[in-house]
Enzyme design. Structure first.
Site, PDB file in Angstrom:
ATOM      1  N   HIS A 100     -11.098  10.670   6.454  1.00 61.24           N
ATOM      2  CA  HIS A 100     -10.187  11.777   6.788  1.00 61.24           C
ATOM      3  C   HIS A 100     -10.169  11.992   8.288  1.00 61.24           C
ATOM      4  O   HIS A 100     -11.144  11.695   8.991  1.00 61.24           O
ATOM      5  CB  HIS A 100     -10.602  13.068   6.077  1.00 61.24           C
ATOM      6  N   HIS A 102      -9.396  15.026  11.060  1.00 61.70           N
ATOM      7  CA  HIS A 102      -9.129  16.440  11.338  1.00 61.70           C
ATOM      8  C   HIS A 102      -8.038  16.528  12.401  1.00 61.70           C
ATOM      9  O   HIS A 102      -8.106  15.820  13.415  1.00 61.70           O
ATOM     10  CB  HIS A 102     -10.375  17.115  11.919  1.00 61.70           C
TER      11      HIS A 102
HETATM   12  P1  AMP Z   1     -16.385  16.349   7.745  1.00 59.64           P
HETATM   13  O1  AMP Z   1     -17.547  17.250   8.086  1.00 59.64           O
HETATM   14  O2  AMP Z   1     -15.759  15.704   8.939  1.00 59.64           O
HETATM   15  O3  AMP Z   1     -16.739  15.365   6.658  1.00 59.64           O
HETATM   16  O4  AMP Z   1     -15.260  17.322   7.211  1.00 59.64           O
HETATM   17  C1  AMP Z   1     -15.067  17.623   5.873  1.00 59.64           C
HETATM   18  C2  AMP Z   1     -14.095  18.771   5.830  1.00 59.64           C
HETATM   19  O5  AMP Z   1     -13.619  18.905   4.508  1.00 59.64           O
HETATM   20  C3  AMP Z   1     -14.699  20.127   6.231  1.00 59.64           C
HETATM   21  O6  AMP Z   1     -14.019  20.638   7.361  1.00 59.64           O
HETATM   22  C4  AMP Z   1     -14.458  20.993   4.995  1.00 59.64           C
HETATM   23  O7  AMP Z   1     -14.106  22.309   5.289  1.00 59.64           O
HETATM   24  C5  AMP Z   1     -13.329  20.261   4.296  1.00 59.64           C
HETATM   25  N1  AMP Z   1     -13.245  20.484   2.855  1.00 59.64           N
HETATM   26  C6  AMP Z   1     -14.236  20.351   1.940  1.00 59.64           C
HETATM   27  N2  AMP Z   1     -13.776  20.638   0.706  1.00 59.64           N
HETATM   28  C7  AMP Z   1     -12.456  20.929   0.844  1.00 59.64           C
HETATM   29  C8  AMP Z   1     -11.422  21.310  -0.067  1.00 59.64           C
HETATM   30  N3  AMP Z   1     -11.640  21.437  -1.392  1.00 59.64           N
HETATM   31  N4  AMP Z   1     -10.177  21.540   0.430  1.00 59.64           N
HETATM   32  C9  AMP Z   1      -9.941  21.415   1.745  1.00 59.64           C
HETATM   33  N5  AMP Z   1     -10.863  21.057   2.654  1.00 59.64           N
HETATM   34  C10 AMP Z   1     -12.116  20.829   2.214  1.00 59.64           C
END
Ligand code: AMP
Length: 136
Positions: A100, A102
């Site tokens: 993913h 951001h």
């Molecule tokens: P990372 O720390 O780069 O792996 O980011 C993972 C991101 O996924 C975090 O910013 C979380 O807030 C986001 N996240 C986790 N679960 C969900 C969800 N169900 N819907 C939207 N975002 C999510």
């Protein structure tokens, strides 16, 4: 597909999301914890662990959508800037192990995000480092 992965569950419709864009290989939606207003995630629909392990064509499609979401954040939300960030592996802060990106709009003041790059060591051998990680 990884059944324990929250983003695979979003792709499969098992968990809801605020969708921003979808095509056959890419999905974009709002991050559940909004670091700043409009903080978005762009993901591959197929499961890859992170940016570094994603095939080129898929990675390019995700980055193309990330660019367009960033442009929309500037135009529609009045953001003054955007951070594009992809954490790879736990040591870099990755918590969801599904590729993913951001896309984080920046408004300039009182934000929940501080990115600070401090120069940690001035005595490095830059030629040796460059030799180790240069690519063809
Ligand atoms: P990372 O720390 O780069 O792996 O980011 C993972 C991101 O996924 C975090 O910013 C979380 O807030 C986001 N996240 C986790 N679960 C969900 C969800 N169900 N819907 C939207 N975002 C999510």
């Amino acid at each position: 597909m990884n059944n324990n992965d929250v983003f695979c569950k979003i792709v499969n419709g098992e968990i809801p999301c605020y969708k921003l864009y979808e095509d056959e290989s890419v999905l974009a939606f709002l991050d559940i914890s909004q670091v700043t207003n409009g903080h978005a995630l762009v993901i591959s629909k197929n499961h890859y662990d992170n940016f570094l392990s994603t095939p080129h064509e898929v990675m390019h499609k995700v980055m193309d959508v990330a660019q367009r979401i960033g442009q929309a954040q500037i135009k529609m939300l009045g953001a003054k800037g955007v951070n594009i960030l992809s954490n790879c592996y736990e040591a870099a802060g990755q918590s969801v192990f599904h590729f993913h990106v951001h896309v984080i709009p920046r408004y300039g003041e009182n934000e929940g995000l501080v990115i600070e790059m401090k120069s940690g060591n001035e005595n490095l051998n830059l030629p040796a480092l460059a030799n180790k990680i240069k690519i063809d």
